[in-house]
Design an enzyme around this catalytic site. Structure first.
Site, PDB file in Angstrom:
ATOM      1  N   ASP A  40       0.840  -1.199   0.000  1.00 16.01           N
ATOM      2  CA  ASP A  40       0.000   0.000   0.000  1.00 16.01           C
ATOM      3  C   ASP A  40       0.881   1.259   0.000  1.00 16.01           C
ATOM      4  O   ASP A  40       1.986   1.239   0.514  1.00 16.01           O
ATOM      5  CB  ASP A  40      -0.918  -0.018   1.241  1.00 16.01           C
ATOM      6  N   ASN A  46     -10.929  -2.438  -5.621  1.00 17.55           N
ATOM      7  CA  ASN A  46     -10.102  -1.551  -6.444  1.00 17.55           C
ATOM      8  C   ASN A  46     -10.713  -1.258  -7.819  1.00 17.55           C
ATOM      9  O   ASN A  46     -10.300  -0.308  -8.496  1.00 17.55           O
ATOM     10  CB  ASN A  46      -8.682  -2.111  -6.607  1.00 17.55           C
TER      11      ASN A  46
END
Ligand code: IPE
Ligand code: IPE
Ligand code: MG
Length: 248
Positions: free
Chosen positions: A21, A69
């Site tokens: 991330d 996502n």
């Protein structure tokens, strides 16, 4: 002694799972677009995979794309798919050379056709490799994983192949995308966020979590060694007491 030398190889996690991330924020800090961050994230993937294989970690799972996502701006999604495709095509040779098997967890069928095809080719080509399994979580969601397992089991019950009483942890385990893969002992998340975000919900039940402020493109072997050292300094009690653990 270097960080690497300090690692106790007899107590290595067999399976390391990483929620990569911070690519977007890394790029923003440099005045670049988000895709620049993702492109640079690939370097960290290479470093980490190499670092794990060198140490002797048997399974490395990288969360590369979640079902959530898809909700990102379309240009970012297509850019990520493109990057994935190019990376897989470029790295198969290196995987072969290093005896690394590529696997995926998640719903690959719902990925763009060319990406899914290339993934399947790479998985087939590396199927016999035995040093390390590199598992990419793609179009993956921990909840969806459990749901698809439950659905298959329910069908088996309906068809008379399974009795309700046979539904135990092992049976469910065997129907998850991760069937046959031991649960991760260590889960790493970069970029300072401290949440699971629908990663391996079932499989992380007893994993040690390691969070670092570093954005993913800055993650490297030293960071990996540090995470493993911190993991090795933890006492994993599995419900027991310290005294019981020490007495073992
Ligand atoms: C993770 O970085 C990379 C993937 C989604 C593949 P992010 O894109 O989530 O970066 P931040 O969190 O916005 O910085
Ligand atoms: C990073 O997670 C991307 C992956 C590892 C798939 P996100 O940045 O999408 O996670 P949240 O939604 O902010 O928690
Ligand atoms: Mg993020």
């Amino acid at each position: 002694m270097s960080l690497k030398e300090s690692i106790d190889l007899t107590k290595l996690p067999q399976h390391v799972a990483i929620r990569m991330d911070g690519n977007g924020r890394w790029a923003k800090e440099r005045g670049k677009n988000r895709l620049f961050g993702h492109t640079n994230g690939v370097k960290a993937v290479r470093e980490t995979a190499e670092g794990c294989a060198e140490l002797g970690v048997r399974y490395l799972t990288l969360y590369a794309f979640s079902t959530e996502n898809w909700n990102r701006p379309i240009l970012e999604v297509t850019g990520l798919m493109d990057l994935l495709l190019k990376t897989i095509m470029a790295e198969v040779k290196t995987l072969q050379k290093n005896n690394i098997r590529l696997r995926t967890i998640g719903n690959i069928d719902a990925m763009p056709g060319n990406t899914a095809r290339e993934l399947r080719v790479a998985m087939e080509q590396t199927e016999g490799n035995t040093r390390m399994d590199l598992i990419l979580a793609l179009n993956y969601s921990g909840k969806a994983d459990i749901v698809q397992a439950v659905r298959t089991i329910a069908q088996d019950v309906k068809d008379g192949k399974v009795n309700v009483g046979d539904i135990q942890e092992d049976l469910l385990n065997g129907h998850l995308y991760t069937a046959g893969i031991p649960d991760p002992e260590l889960m790493i998340r970069t970029s300072g966020e401290q949440r699971i975000s629908n990663f391996l919900l079932w499989q992380l039940a007893y994993s040690e979590f390691y969070f670092t402020e570093k954005f993913w493109p800055d993650f490297d072997k030293e960071e990996l060694y540090n995470a493993i050292l911190i993991y090795q300094a933890r006492e994993r009690r599995f419900g027991k007491t310290t005294e019981q653990i020490k007495g073992q």
